[in-house]
Write an enzyme that holds these catalytic residues in place. Structure first.
Site, PDB file in Angstrom:
ATOM      1  N   SER A   1     -19.567   3.642 -14.172  1.00 12.64           N
ATOM      2  CA  SER A   1     -20.837   3.446 -14.860  1.00 12.64           C
ATOM      3  C   SER A   1     -21.975   3.255 -13.862  1.00 12.64           C
ATOM      4  CB  SER A   1     -20.752   2.233 -15.796  1.00 12.64           C
ATOM      5  OG  SER A   1     -19.972   2.555 -16.920  1.00 12.64           O
TER       6      SER A   1
ATOM      7  N   SER B   1     -14.246  10.936 -18.280  1.00 11.64           N
ATOM      8  CA  SER B   1     -15.172   9.890 -17.842  1.00 11.64           C
ATOM      9  C   SER B   1     -16.252   9.653 -18.891  1.00 11.64           C
ATOM     10  CB  SER B   1     -15.784  10.235 -16.489  1.00 11.64           C
ATOM     11  OG  SER B   1     -16.306  11.531 -16.477  1.00 11.64           O
TER      12      SER B   1
ATOM     13  N   ASN C   1     -14.444   7.555 -21.644  1.00 15.35           N
ATOM     14  CA  ASN C   1     -13.824   6.267 -21.371  1.00 15.35           C
ATOM     15  C   ASN C   1     -14.472   5.402 -20.298  1.00 15.35           C
ATOM     16  OD1 ASN C   1     -11.516   6.714 -23.160  1.00 15.35           O
ATOM     17  ND2 ASN C   1     -10.955   8.280 -21.677  1.00 15.35           N
ATOM     18  N   TYR C   2     -15.288   5.978 -19.433  1.00 14.94           N
ATOM     19  CA  TYR C   2     -15.742   5.210 -18.277  1.00 14.94           C
ATOM     20  C   TYR C   2     -17.233   4.981 -18.173  1.00 14.94           C
ATOM     21  CZ  TYR C   2     -11.080   5.275 -16.328  1.00 14.94           C
ATOM     22  OH  TYR C   2      -9.753   5.060 -16.130  1.00 14.94           O
ATOM     23  N   ILE C   3     -18.020   5.891 -18.708  1.00 16.51           N
ATOM     24  CA  ILE C   3     -19.461   5.749 -18.559  1.00 16.51           C
ATOM     25  C   ILE C   3     -20.020   4.970 -19.748  1.00 16.51           C
ATOM     26  CG2 ILE C   3     -21.645   6.969 -18.380  1.00 16.51           C
ATOM     27  CD1 ILE C   3     -20.016   9.309 -17.134  1.00 16.51           C
TER      28      ILE C   3
END
Length: 809
Positions: free
Chosen positions: A564, A764, A767-769
């Site tokens: 992030s 990403s 799930n990640y940003i």
DNA sequence: ACTAGCGACTCAGAAAGGTGAAA
DNA sequence: CTTTCACCTTTCTGAGTCGCTAG
């Protein structure tokens, strides 16, 4: 060559696009200035040094990996504006965040805020009334109306949309303390629901035998339906990678024989290599073809039938609210498709029956019906769980669950919690880095290993790396790295090469802090080949320590944080307010790609990738060829331009005579074919319309024109330049400029394609940003959300839209 | 106190499905 | 205008993480 360029490793210059592979990065542990009271100050005070010699990089490294890459790539631009590069807003946001944190930690919400929140919460029941589950379900099932009612349909759709909008449970507008799992001590012991009802799970249809015989030793054999089903599982995969994998074949055959032996009617098949599944495979190909040939109406009808069966399973009711269910289907039987070198790949995954399934339901909820002649295994009322149904799979004896969909409140709340936790790490990360940097020299090897692992997890975004058993694929993460996965090259270069989650290869070369290098060398020597480098470290131990650094911190939080953080920072760096929309989206994708590279999210390059690249290269050459011709015409009109515009005097690269010759031949051939098909098509139409046909002489005339073109091309190749009578220098220059634009665009497209070949952006993004980064970006640059999020992602991240415009990660 | 095993959840790429632009 | 192909989205289910518990 300048000093700085000298320091960029060759590999990076050569294969620029492939960043993660073999790119050398400089990573030094952060020497953190403890005198800085505010951690956010420490971050913003980082100076980005222009030169990358080892000396100066020592002070410049409180920066996550990706930033460093950018640094290397764009040194020249950064050299001038090191510090002011970081927007003030960032500083302010960080401070604000700390204050917010402190106040909400002890549940001390300001009165004014509290009142507002409560008022909003009160609105919820109202919307609930407006859309009782029953009514909503009937709206969903509205069948497709006749064409006459098209207008009606449109307004109905609009209504439906509005209704759905009203139905959304805006949990993020409610008082935070009511939310499950919102408290610091984790989500355990929390009651997630008081009322829960759903329609259970959907079982796959029973097997319908096709009667196609496989062959053994060249002769057709008859199988019982049960055995035929298993044979068919394999036949379907015959031409896939799985079907060709020896372990897969071995495991399949062993289980197949077991099934055969269950019924004496089946033949005894001794050897896999005598089995011939191609008859079944061919039948499946035929079936596929037939399915493709169905008319639009038939396909639509089939789809509607499917949807009708699914309908009751689509939604659950949680505390009076309708929530979408993610996976209500029981996984059908088949062959286990383990990833990588999985020892059990190919084994038979057996059919699941209701007796094996446990349902989680409210005490008052009706028990849904199930397959005739069957009963549910168990009915439980676990109010702390968010699963609706569970069963055990027979391959690894692991549990499978039915959960709500990603757009549900349960998933949304834990998503928000996850990103808030990662954001919280921002405030701790400097301290944590300082502490593990100190621990790198600790006398206790346990502590030293932990610090070294933390360094890798923090800087390279590695996964924790739990231990794995013999019955699983041999893959590793940070804590389970073995001797052979790391190669050290003095003074401080480390090569990583190992298989991570899903057997995806992680290949990276980085320069690390000297102490980290020393430690790795020491640990490696202590354990030797085949053994874990961090022999005193477990993921549990590591996470226990991390939890003591910051409440709720575990290894995976670093991945989320780094991803992030990188995205926010790249978006800020790459986006220009006055860019066009496509340019903004390109910047977005670049930021996204940076994150995907960091997290090593890969995909298999499409089979036709190489072909596609050839095609695009050819396109580039064609443009260059056209450009060359225009140049020559230009010079023949006015030779003095050669001196005025030396850039135009240069030859186009990679245009050779052979290619030009072939290109001309191809052009002529294509032209001929075009003329002929056009002629025939025109005649066919005339025939249908009852008009007289064009004579063959017409075709001949047209073909003769193609011959003229050929002659001209041949001449031009011979150096004979012909310029159209109305052509001017100005016009030619204009045309060349336009070709240059096209050339550039196509080149960028080619690079982009090559860069993206094996990089997967979706994981990403999903799930990640932190979605709030993206929402804020969309708002401030006036980009519609739909341009960057698919429909389902917009739904999944609805909660993230409730933020101020200047929100920063 | 330690460890193995397991339960419940997130994260992962492949494959299937859908769509829209180019041929 | 139709078909084909490349790309994007959705579905599927395997593979991790991580905390808890039992021995």
């Amino acid at each position: 060559m300048s000093d700085s360029e000298d320091d960029i490793p060759l590999s990076q210059i050569n294969n620029g696009p492939i960043i993660s592979k073999a790119s050398t990065l400089i990573l030094n542990a952060a020497p953190i200035d403890d005198s800085t009271p505010d951690p956010s100050e420490a971050r913003t005070s980082v100076t980005i040094s222009a030169s990358q010699d080892k000396e100066s990089s020592e002070d410049s490294d409180d920066i996550p990996l990706t930033q460093r890459k950018q640094q290397l790539e764009t040194e020249k631009t950064l050299a001038s504006d090191s510090d002011d590069d970081i927007p003030l807003a960032d500083k302010r946001a960080a401070t604000k965040q700390i204050m917010k944190q402190e106040s909400s930690d002890d549940d001390d919400i300001p009165l004014a805020k509290k009142r507002k929140v409560q008022a909003k919460a009160k609105e919820v029941p109202v919307s609930k009334v407006a859309s009782s589950p029953k009514r909503a379900a009937s709206t969903v099932s509205t069948p497709a109306p006749s064409k006459k009612a098209k207008k009606d349909e449109v307004s109905k759709k609009k209504l439906k949309k509005e209704e759905e909008e009203r139905e959304i449970y805006r949990w993020w507008e409610e008082q935070t303390s009511q939310r499950a799992g919102d408290n610091e001590d984790g989500g355990d012991g929390v009651i997630r629901w008081t009322e829960l009802s759903h329609y259970g799970v959907l079982f796959p249809p029973e097997y319908v035998p096709h009667g196609i015989q496989m062959k053994y030793d060249g002769k057709p054999v008859t199988l019982t339906p049960e055995a035929e089903e298993v044979a068919s599982f394999f036949a379907a995969l015959l031409e896939s990678d799985h079907g060709k994998n020896p372990t897969f074949q071995k495991n399949f055959f062993s289980d197949f024989r077991e099934v055969l032996a269950k019924n004496p009617k089946n033949p005894r098949l001794e050897r896999f290599d005598k089995c011939d599944f191609t008859p079944i495979w061919h039948q499946f190909q035929l079936d596929k073809e037939r399915k493709k040939q169905l008319t639009k109406e038939e396909k639509l009808k089939l789809k509607e039938e499917r949807q009708k069966i699914e309908e009751p399973f689509l939604f659950a009711t949680v505390d009076g609210r309708k929530e979408q269910i993610g996976n209500f289907r029981i996984e059908p039987p088949g062959l286990f498709r383990g990833r990588g070198d999985h020892p059990k790949t190919g084994r038979l995954k057996r059919r699941v029956y209701p007796e094996q399934v446990t349902l989680n339901l409210g005490k008052e909820s009706p028990i849904p019906p199930t397959l005739p002649g069957h009963k549910w295994g168990k009915i439980v009322h676990d109010q702390q769980a968010t699963w609706l149904a569970t069963w055990k799979e027979n391959i690894n004896d692991t549990s499978k669950y039915v959960f709500l969909a990603p757009n549900s409140s349960w998933k949304g709340q834990s998503d928000m919690k996850k990103f808030d936790k990662a954001r919280e790490l921002k405030n701790y990360v400097d301290k944590i880095r300082a502490s593990y940097t100190a621990d790198l020299k600790d006398k206790l090897s346990e502590v030293r290993q932990r610090a070294t692992a933390m360094y890798l997890i923090d800087r390279l975004a590695l996964r924790a790396g739990n231990e794995k058993g013999d019955e699983e694929a041999d893959t590793v993460g940070c804590c389970s790295l073995r001797y052979e996965h790391v190669t050290l090259e003095p003074p401080n270069t480390v090569h990583f090469d190992f298989l991570g989650k899903d057997s995806i290869r992680y290949e990276n070369t980085v320069q690390v802090d000297h102490q980290v290098f020393k430690n790795l060398k020491l640990f490696q020597n202590q354990v030797g080949e085949g053994h874990a480098i961090f022999d005193r470290l477990t993921t549990t131990g590591l996470n226990k320590h991390l939890n003591s650094c910051m409440p709720g911190l575990s290894a995976k939080v670093f991945r989320t944080y780094n991803a992030s953080f990188t995205c926010q920072q790249q978006l800020d760096r790459l986006t220009n307010a006055d860019d066009t929309l496509p340019d903004k989206i390109l910047s977005f994708n670049r930021a996204n790609r940076e994150v995907a590279v960091l997290c090593n999210h890969q995909r298999a390059a499409s089979k036709s990738h190489a072909q596609q690249m050839v095609k695009i290269e050819d396109k580039i050459r064609t443009i260059k060829y056209q450009r060359m011709k225009l140049r020559k015409q230009l010079f023949s009109l006015d030779a003095s331009i050669k001196k005025k515009r030396p850039d135009l005097a240069e030859d186009e690269s990679d245009l050779d005579d052979d290619w030009i010759m072939q290109h001309d031949i191809d052009t002529i051939a294509k032209e001929r074919e075009k003329v002929q098909t056009k002629f025939h098509k025109q005649n066919e139409k005339r025939k249908a319309d009852g008009e007289p046909l064009q004579p063959d002489s017409e075709l001949k005339d047209r073909l003769a024109k193609v011959e003229d073109l050929k002659v001209q091309l041949d001449k031009e190749r011979g150096g004979d330049i012909s310029v159209a009578a109305n052509m001017t220098v100005h016009k030619l220059l204009d045309r060349i400029a336009r070709l240059d634009d096209r050339l550039n665009a196509t080149k960028i497209q080619a690079t982009d394609k090559e860069e993206n070949k094996e990089i997967s952006l979706g994981t990403s993004k999903m799930n990640y940003i932190d979605p709030r980064i993206i929402v804020a970006w969309c708002r401030s640059y006036d980009v519609p959300m739909e341009k960057v999020y698919s429909k389902t992602l917009v739904q999944k991240f609805r909660w993230a839209q409730d933020i101020p415009d200047d929100w920063k990660f």
